[in-house]
Design an enzyme around this catalytic site. Structure first.
Site, PDB file in Angstrom:
ATOM      1  CG  ASP A  68      -0.263   0.101   2.603  1.00 57.26           C
ATOM      2  OD1 ASP A  68       0.630  -0.917   2.718  1.00 57.26           O
ATOM      3  OD2 ASP A  68      -0.545   0.724   3.447  1.00 57.26           O
ATOM      4  CD  GLU A 133       4.033   0.900   7.046  1.00 57.26           C
ATOM      5  OE1 GLU A 133       4.914   1.099   7.995  1.00 57.26           O
ATOM      6  OE2 GLU A 133       3.627   1.488   6.162  1.00 57.26           O
TER       7      GLU A 133
END
EC number: 3.5.1.18
Length: 375
Positions: A68, A133
């Protein structure tokens, strides 16, 4: 420029994986890993995609990272669209180039080269990848670690690909991180008219001496590996917006980045004692997002230092500065954890970029680390 690391990084950047949306990045990585004999276990939780992959058995070296990225901001301010990777003057531009799709590509290509040269490697090589994250991180690495610990999975060493470097690849290696503890504090008073203060109880006035004493505390002096603990007020709010109303409550949010000299319980106890000293009426909520961890010199740190010295001819600094990373969750497994990744000068910024040659260098470093630990 034809290079497998650069090409894979570009393929990942083209997938707009705004946290926690993976946008197809993990499918790409899984396909490459399965092609070289990895067993892949998807471990999705809620809206987050994760996978745990392994090849071989025995002493385990895992590479950890996230697919991400943070939002690109105003796309018009980029020199090229943020999800259309472009190389200019040797720099690869695109959201996630440095944080951390370049590292992911370097890891996978390093694994491909390592397996080709060591098809019967003696240890186990693994990957722990998440799509959350950058945001809440509630359903990412922490959940995978919980599941792995519940079934007694072995994890001896973990290399996290976060962008640790400052000027050149490998000049800084993170062998630990500070803990992070947030306090959400509400001081209770009695709302009233500013012309009749005797009929009210101003929580701002009551809290001011407490806050003044709080910010003056020297929590510790740090140690050989960690800077001194830092406390910062992040948010403070009171009042209705009107100039003639004494507020009924004061909200203060403050965060501690703490060293191994303290525990979260020690910090909480000192804050609560100070609140009692000032005879405040309060409610408090704590959020511990990570304990401090440290990986001392050992096989993993030595392997990482050796790889950096071999390919970049510099001796890396071992630091614990900066924010938190998913390494804080992985350290709970008892693994040695080290972060090594590209230069972090442009992460989360407009025109995020990384030197394309650095990613090639990083892949060679990762491969050498594999060779030292699980060949």
């Amino acid at each position: 420029m034809s290079c497998p690391v650069i090409e894979l990084t570009q393929q990942l950047i083209r997938r707009p994986s705004l946290s926690p949306d993976d946008a197809g990045c993990q499918a790409l990585l899984i396909k490459r890993l399965q092609a070289i004999g990895f067993t892949v276990e998807r471990m999705d939780f809620a809206d987050t995609q994760n996978f745990w992959a392994w090849r071989g058995q025995g002493e385990t070296l895992a590479f950890a990272g996230h697919t991400d990225v943070v939002p690109p901001g105003d796309a018009d301010r980029w020199i090229n669209p943020p999800f259309e990777p472009t190389i200019r003057d040797g720099m690869l531009f695109g959201r996630g180039a440095a944080d951390m799709k370049g590292s992911l590509a370097a890891m996978v290509v390093a694994a491909e080269r390592f397996v080709a040269q060591h098809p019967n490697h003696t240890g186990r090589l693994a990957f722990l990848i998440t799509s959350d994250e950058e945001a809440s991180a509630h359903n990412g690495t922490v959940k995978v670690v919980d599941a792995l610990m519940a079934r007694n999975e072995r994890l001896d060493y973990c290399l996290v690909g976060e962008p640790s470097s400052i000027e050149v690849v490998g000049d800084v290696v993170k062998n630990g991180r500070r803990g992070s503890l947030t306090c959400n504090l509400t001081i209770h008073g009695v709302q009233g008219h500013v012309a009749y203060p005797h009929l009210a109880d101003n929580p701002v006035h009551r809290a001011a001496p407490f806050l003044n004493e709080l910010v003056a505390i020297e929590w510790d002096q740090g140690n050989e590996f960690f800077p001194a603990t830092s406390m910062q007020i992040a948010n403070i709010q009171a009042g209705t917006g009107s100039n003639n109303v004494i507020p009924g409550e004061l909200f203060v949010q403050f965060n501690f980045r703490f060293s191994t000299e303290l525990t979260d319980e020690m910090i909480k106890a000192q804050v609560l004692a100070l609140l009692e000293k000032h005879q405040l009426r309060y409610t408090v909520d704590w959020w511990l997002s990570g304990q401090p961890f440290l990986t001392a010199r050992g096989k993993l740190v030595d392997a990482v230092v050796n790889a950096v010295e071999h390919y970049n001819e510099i001796k890396p600094q071992l630091l614990t500065t900066g924010g938190t990373s998913d390494g804080r969750f992985i350290a709970r497994m008892g693994a040695q954890v080290v972060e090594l990744g590209p230069v972090n000068a442009t992460i989360h910024k407009i025109n995020e970029c990384v030197n394309a040659a650095d990613l090639q260098l990083l892949a060679r470093m990762y491969q050498r680390i594999m060779e030292q630990l699980v060949a």
